[in-house]
Design a protein around this motif. Structure first.
Motif, PDB file in Angstrom:
ATOM      1  N   UNK A 197     -25.376  28.011  80.524  1.00 23.77           N
ATOM      2  CA  UNK A 197     -24.584  26.837  81.142  1.00 23.77           C
ATOM      3  C   UNK A 197     -24.411  27.229  82.455  1.00 23.77           C
ATOM      4  N   UNK A 198     -24.313  26.056  83.325  1.00 25.48           N
ATOM      5  CA  UNK A 198     -24.381  26.101  84.758  1.00 25.48           C
ATOM      6  C   UNK A 198     -23.290  26.915  85.093  1.00 25.48           C
ATOM      7  N   UNK A 199     -23.607  27.786  86.175  1.00 26.33           N
ATOM      8  CA  UNK A 199     -22.426  28.849  87.009  1.00 26.33           C
ATOM      9  C   UNK A 199     -22.332  30.077  86.297  1.00 26.33           C
ATOM     10  N   UNK A 200     -23.099  30.220  85.191  1.00 26.81           N
ATOM     11  CA  UNK A 200     -22.744  31.589  84.424  1.00 26.81           C
ATOM     12  C   UNK A 200     -24.055  32.096  83.822  1.00 26.81           C
ATOM     13  N   UNK A 201     -23.857  33.286  83.813  1.00 27.97           N
ATOM     14  CA  UNK A 201     -25.310  34.051  83.047  1.00 27.97           C
ATOM     15  C   UNK A 201     -24.513  34.909  81.888  1.00 27.97           C
ATOM     16  N   UNK A 202     -23.306  34.594  81.719  1.00 30.01           N
ATOM     17  CA  UNK A 202     -22.645  35.424  80.742  1.00 30.01           C
ATOM     18  C   UNK A 202     -23.149  34.866  79.261  1.00 30.01           C
ATOM     19  N   UNK A 232     -16.805  22.690  77.402  1.00 32.58           N
ATOM     20  CA  UNK A 232     -17.722  21.977  77.929  1.00 32.58           C
ATOM     21  C   UNK A 232     -18.387  22.330  79.048  1.00 32.58           C
ATOM     22  N   UNK A 233     -19.512  21.983  79.413  1.00 31.11           N
ATOM     23  CA  UNK A 233     -20.242  22.506  80.704  1.00 31.11           C
ATOM     24  C   UNK A 233     -21.576  21.861  80.561  1.00 31.11           C
ATOM     25  N   UNK A 234     -22.287  21.820  81.784  1.00 32.02           N
ATOM     26  CA  UNK A 234     -23.545  21.748  81.883  1.00 32.02           C
ATOM     27  C   UNK A 234     -24.621  22.662  81.484  1.00 32.02           C
TER      28      UNK A 234
END
Length: 73
Positions: free
Chosen positions: A24-29, A1-3
C-alpha cells in the motif's frame, strides 16, 4: 482503504533474485513479496505472496499470505 502499488523486478537480497512486490502506497509495513494474482473478478482481487517479518534480535521469517482486495470504481 489505500492505494495499492505493484513494483515489478525488485531485487530481493534474501531470495537472490528479482521479485514482484505489492504494498500500500506510503508504507512498507504490509507488503507481499513474490506476489501473484490468484483471482480477479468484478470488484475483488485475490493476491498471494510472502510477508516478511524481522525480529528485534535480527531473525527473519517469511509467512505465506493471501490478500482479498475490494476494488473501488
Amino acid at each position: 482503504m489505500g492505494l495499492l502499488e505493484v513494483l515489478s523486478s525488485v531485487q530481493d537480497t534474501v531470495l537472490g533474485r528479482a521479485v514482484t512486490v505489492a504494498r500500500f502506497a506510503g508504507t512498507q509495513h504490509h507488503e507481499l513479496i513474490n506476489v501473484e494474482i490468484v483471482k480477479l473478478t468484478g470488484n475483488e482481487m485475490i493476491l498471494s505472496g510472502l510477508e516478511r517479518r524481522y525480529s528485534e534480535f535480527g531473525g527473519r521469517a517469511d509467512y505465506a499470505q493471501t490478500w482479498l482486495l475490494k476494488l473501488l470504481p
